[in-house]
Scaffold this active site. Structure first.
Site, PDB file in Angstrom:
ATOM      1  CB  THR A   1     -29.031  -0.965  53.429  1.00 52.48           C
ATOM      2  OG1 THR A   1     -28.865  -1.096  51.968  1.00 52.48           O
ATOM      3  CG2 THR A   1     -30.646  -0.970  53.809  1.00 52.48           C
TER       4      THR A   1
ATOM      5  CE1 TYR B   1     -32.533  -4.669  53.592  1.00 53.46           C
ATOM      6  CE2 TYR B   1     -31.644  -4.003  51.675  1.00 53.46           C
ATOM      7  CZ  TYR B   1     -31.432  -4.869  52.836  1.00 53.46           C
ATOM      8  OH  TYR B   1     -30.405  -4.565  53.314  1.00 53.46           O
TER       9      TYR B   1
END
Length: 352
Positions: free
Chosen positions: A122, A146
């Site tokens: 990501t 995250y």
């Protein structure tokens, strides 16, 4: 294809939004995608192009069983919790699933002789950007658990290559959106947190209003800018990444984006134009850690993978998402979701 065919690819998290589209791209290229998913956020109806094996990535005995049955030549790892806000209030959930779960998967891949892995990473690994567009050399300083979990996994993968010869390519996604061009797949999250489906729900009268988190960013219209990539383009990039590893490519990372950013207000305008309905919007406070703009420099993926985003114009992204959202309330959509998969768990186990 029977289990053990040399084109079996283990797709961990293959029942999810990105996973389903990736399995379709793999099947079209002649591979058999073997979905391994715990179905916590994925959907059995999204597994249409290969067998579904139910299991958690932290269950090493189940992973070992599936890898031994299908003898995949490579794996694509998409399984993760991926809500930034939730990761801040419950980091244990994210580190245990994303990091510990990945270690379980890697150990069973090693034991099963699988030496190629495409990893779903990501742009959150970069944190607040120091420059735009963001290239792969940009410093990585995540601002959420995250993002940290994905950065930790990327480091683990580099170490596994050096120590064990597991070659990997980490694909750093920017904002994934849109739906399958043939209408077979689309976003179905509960709860939904992504801007485009939320805006479409507001336009279709399924929610009262769309919240815009901040209108005072240092951008042309005051709202945050993001780089949107069509999910079909993203899925095809996974196929190119797999082929890169199969041709002997070295461990690396690539951004997956378009190099073009759109503001929240531009997304709202596109949804209004394509639905013919005006959205009710309300301004809410900025979310902690939200940078003003995130835009990819995608040239490495272009050069290394021979890949280009072909479906990522804003009208295509929003248009396919609208068609998917409208179909979900129709009888046709419900029948499609209830239809049996062409290659199911039982069929695959019998060698069909």
């Amino acid at each position: 294809m029977a289990p053990g065919h040399n084109h079996n690819i283990l797709v961990v998290g293959g029942a999810g939004y990105i996973g389903g589209h990736t399995c379709k791209a793999l099947a079209r290229a002649g591979y058999l995608p073997v979905t391994y998913d715990n179905l916590v956020s994925g959907h059995e109806w999204a597994v249409k192009w290969g067998p579904l094996e139910h299991g958690d990535i932290r269950d090493r005995s189940r992973l070992a069983e599936v890898i031994a049955r299908y003898r995949p030549t490579a794996a694509i790892h998409l399984a993760a919790y991926a809500c930034v806000g939730e990761s801040v209030v419950n980091p244990a959930k994210y580190y245990h699933n994303n990091v510990v779960g990945t270690l379980s998967l890697l150990e069973e891949l090693r034991a099963g002789g699988v030496d190629k892995l495409v990893f779903s990473s990501t742009c959150a690994t970069y944190g607040a950007p120091l420059r735009l567009p963001i290239d792969e050399a940009h410093p990585r300083s995540p601002v959420s658990p995250y993002g940290h979990s994905k950065e930790m996994i990327e480091q683990i993968l580099r170490d596994y290559d050096r120590a064990y010869g597991l070659r990997t390519i980490a694909l750093r996604y920017f904002n994934v959106a849109g739906a399958d061009l043939e209408g077979e797949l689309g976003e179905d999250h509960d709860p939904e947190t992504h801007l485009i489906p939320l805006a479409i729900e507001a336009a279709l009268g399924r929610r009262a209003a769309l919240s815009i988190f901040g209108d005072d960013f240092p951008t042309p219209d005051g709202t945050a800018i993001r780089d949107y990539i069509h999910v079909v383009d993203l899925a095809v990039a996974h196929l190119h990444a797999l082929e890169y590893l199969e041709s002997g490519g070295a461990t690396t990372a690539c951004n997956l984006g378009t190099g073009c950013g759109y503001s929240v207000r531009e997304i709202v305008s596109a949804v209004e134009e394509l639905t013919g309905r005006e959205l009710d919007t309300k301004i809410a406070p900025r979310r902690a850690g939200d940078p003003p703009a995130l835009v990819a420099a995608p040239e490495r993926a272009y050069e290394l993978l021979g890949w280009r985003p072909l479906c990522s114009g804003l009208a295509t992204i929003v248009g396919t998402a609208i068609r998917w959202a409208r179909a979900q309330s129709s009888g046709e959509a419900r029948a499609q979701h209830a239809a049996p998969r062409p290659v199911g768990r039982d069929a695959a186990r019998s060698g069909a």
